[in-house]
Scaffold this motif. Structure first.
Motif, short mmCIF file in Angstrom:
data_model
loop_
_atom_site.label_atom_id
_atom_site.label_comp_id
_atom_site.label_asym_id
_atom_site.label_seq_id
_atom_site.Cartn_x
_atom_site.Cartn_y
_atom_site.Cartn_z
N TYR A 1 7.29 0.63 -13.77
CA TYR A 1 8.04 0.74 -12.52
C TYR A 1 7.23 0.04 -11.44
CZ TYR A 1 10.95 4.39 -14.62
OH TYR A 1 11.82 5.10 -15.42
N LEU A 2 7.86 -0.89 -10.75
CA LEU A 2 7.24 -1.54 -9.60
C LEU A 2 7.81 -0.89 -8.35
CD1 LEU A 2 7.53 -5.32 -10.60
CD2 LEU A 2 5.66 -3.71 -11.08
N LEU A 3 6.95 -0.47 -7.46
CA LEU A 3 7.37 0.15 -6.21
C LEU A 3 6.67 -0.54 -5.06
CD1 LEU A 3 8.58 2.38 -4.35
CD2 LEU A 3 6.61 3.80 -5.00
N ARG A 4 7.46 -1.16 -4.21
CA ARG A 4 6.87 -1.69 -2.98
C ARG A 4 6.74 -0.51 -2.02
NH1 ARG A 4 9.29 -5.85 1.40
NH2 ARG A 4 7.44 -5.91 2.73
N HIS A 5 5.60 -0.44 -1.35
CA HIS A 5 5.36 0.65 -0.40
C HIS A 5 6.54 0.82 0.55
CE1 HIS A 5 4.71 -2.11 2.93
NE2 HIS A 5 3.99 -2.85 2.09
N ALA A 6 6.67 2.01 1.11
CA ALA A 6 7.73 2.28 2.09
C ALA A 6 7.47 1.48 3.37
CB ALA A 6 7.82 3.78 2.36
N LYS A 7 8.46 1.44 4.22
CA LYS A 7 8.39 0.65 5.47
C LYS A 7 7.17 1.05 6.31
CE LYS A 7 10.32 -2.08 8.57
NZ LYS A 7 10.16 -3.50 8.38
N SER A 8 6.43 0.05 6.73
CA SER A 8 5.23 0.31 7.53
C SER A 8 5.53 0.13 9.01
CB SER A 8 4.08 -0.59 7.11
OG SER A 8 4.41 -1.94 7.33
N ASP A 9 4.63 0.64 9.83
CA ASP A 9 4.81 0.62 11.28
C ASP A 9 3.99 -0.52 11.88
OD1 ASP A 9 5.11 1.13 13.98
OD2 ASP A 9 4.84 3.30 13.76
N TRP A 10 4.70 -1.54 12.35
CA TRP A 10 4.03 -2.68 12.99
C TRP A 10 3.74 -2.40 14.44
CZ3 TRP A 10 2.40 -7.09 10.58
CH2 TRP A 10 2.81 -7.25 9.27
N LYS A 11 4.34 -1.34 14.99
CA LYS A 11 4.17 -1.04 16.41
C LYS A 11 2.89 -0.26 16.70
CE LYS A 11 9.11 -1.10 17.14
NZ LYS A 11 10.31 -0.30 17.29
N LYS A 12 2.48 0.58 15.74
CA LYS A 12 1.26 1.35 15.94
C LYS A 12 0.06 0.44 15.81
CE LYS A 12 2.52 6.00 14.71
NZ LYS A 12 2.40 7.09 13.78
N GLU A 13 -0.89 0.65 16.67
CA GLU A 13 -2.11 -0.15 16.56
C GLU A 13 -2.94 0.36 15.40
OE1 GLU A 13 -4.42 -1.24 19.92
OE2 GLU A 13 -2.70 -1.11 21.27
N ALA A 14 -3.32 -0.55 14.56
CA ALA A 14 -4.18 -0.23 13.43
C ALA A 14 -5.38 -1.17 13.51
CB ALA A 14 -3.44 -0.41 12.12
N ALA A 15 -6.50 -0.69 13.02
CA ALA A 15 -7.72 -1.51 13.07
C ALA A 15 -7.55 -2.79 12.24
CB ALA A 15 -8.91 -0.69 12.58
N SER A 16 -6.70 -2.71 11.21
CA SER A 16 -6.47 -3.88 10.36
C SER A 16 -5.12 -3.70 9.65
CB SER A 16 -7.58 -3.99 9.31
OG SER A 16 -7.50 -2.90 8.40
N ASP A 17 -4.66 -4.75 9.00
CA ASP A 17 -3.43 -4.67 8.22
C ASP A 17 -3.57 -3.60 7.14
OD1 ASP A 17 -0.78 -5.84 7.27
OD2 ASP A 17 -2.03 -6.07 5.48
N PHE A 18 -4.74 -3.48 6.56
CA PHE A 18 -5.01 -2.51 5.49
C PHE A 18 -4.76 -1.09 5.97
CE2 PHE A 18 -7.72 0.07 2.74
CZ PHE A 18 -7.49 -0.49 1.50
N GLU A 19 -4.96 -0.83 7.25
CA GLU A 19 -4.85 0.52 7.81
C GLU A 19 -3.50 0.78 8.49
OE1 GLU A 19 -8.34 0.93 10.24
OE2 GLU A 19 -9.65 0.64 8.53
N ARG A 20 -2.52 -0.09 8.27
CA ARG A 20 -1.21 0.10 8.87
C ARG A 20 -0.48 1.25 8.17
NH1 ARG A 20 2.93 -3.50 7.80
NH2 ARG A 20 1.38 -5.01 7.12
N PRO A 21 0.00 2.26 8.95
CA PRO A 21 0.66 3.43 8.35
C PRO A 21 2.15 3.21 8.13
CG PRO A 21 0.50 3.74 10.71
CD PRO A 21 -0.17 2.41 10.40
N LEU A 22 2.78 4.21 7.56
CA LEU A 22 4.23 4.18 7.39
C LEU A 22 4.93 4.37 8.74
CD1 LEU A 22 4.83 6.35 4.18
CD2 LEU A 22 4.72 3.85 4.38
N SER A 23 6.10 3.77 8.86
CA SER A 23 6.93 3.95 10.04
C SER A 23 7.78 5.22 9.85
CB SER A 23 7.85 2.74 10.22
OG SER A 23 8.81 2.72 9.16
N LYS A 24 8.55 5.56 10.86
CA LYS A 24 9.46 6.71 10.74
C LYS A 24 10.44 6.50 9.58
CE LYS A 24 9.26 8.25 15.52
NZ LYS A 24 9.97 8.40 16.80
N ARG A 25 10.95 5.28 9.48
CA ARG A 25 11.87 4.98 8.38
C ARG A 25 11.17 5.11 7.03
NH1 ARG A 25 14.29 -0.80 7.89
NH2 ARG A 25 13.32 -0.99 5.87
N GLY A 26 9.92 4.64 6.94
CA GLY A 26 9.16 4.76 5.71
C GLY A 26 8.91 6.22 5.33
#
Length: 169
Positions: free
Chosen positions: A6-31
């Motif tokens: 089973y391949l699963l792409r991660h749930a939708k991430s939050d581009w609006k929240k500030e993260a120290a890096s792309d690696f640390e970007r969290p899920l969005s409300k939709r995710g």
């Protein structure tokens, strides 16, 4: 059928929240909303995954945790593999080839463009949506592998399904 991947792409991430890096970007409300719904849907399917291998990037990590609860996979048993983050096709294939043979049904949680490319190479019949997207966020591809993990190739793979949140939920 020898194995299910089973391949699963991660749930939708939050581009609006500030993260120290792309690696640390969290899920969005939709995710946060989609992941448990897709996890519950997957848990009801036949031959559900019994093992999880995931990118440790925050959005994939959060997605894997949600799926582990729905699939009754202990968090301590999730294999977080650093190589999955920004992985090339060859790296993803190496990870799959190294899976233990006793694991008959595995969920691989990762990112695009790697998962799109992997699915296109293994299953030529995979069709993108009209907008050209194949593995949308929280999409799940179910692939039957008629060989051992170490022999994975397009010659041994059949796409059973490609399920996207907007189509399932």
């Amino acid at each position: 059928m020898s194995h299910l991947l089973y391949l699963l792409r991660h749930a939708k991430s939050d581009w609006k929240k500030e993260a120290a890096s792309d690696f640390e970007r969290p899920l969005s409300k939709r995710g946060v909303a989609d992941a448990p719904k897709m996890a519950a849907w997957l848990a009801k399917q036949a031959n559900k995954p019994t093992a999880i291998v995931s990118s440790p990037a925050l959005r994939a990590y959060q997605t894997a945790l949600v799926f582990s609860r729905a699939l009754d996979v202990q968090v301590k048993d999730i294999n977080f593999d650093n190589r999955i983050y920004a992985a090339s096709l060859e790296t993803l294939m190496e990870i799959i080839r190294a899976l233990p043979e006793q694991e008959k049904s595995v969920l691989l949680v990762g990112h695009n463009p790697g998962l799109d490319l992997l699915l296109q190479v293994l299953c030529k019949q995979a069709k993108p949506r009209t907008d050209g997207k194949l593995m949308t966020t929280c999409a799940i591809a179910k692939i039957a592998l008629e060989s051992q993990w170490r022999d994975i190739s397009d010659k041994h793979c059949v796409l059973y399904s490609l399920s996207r949140p907007k189509e399932v939920l």
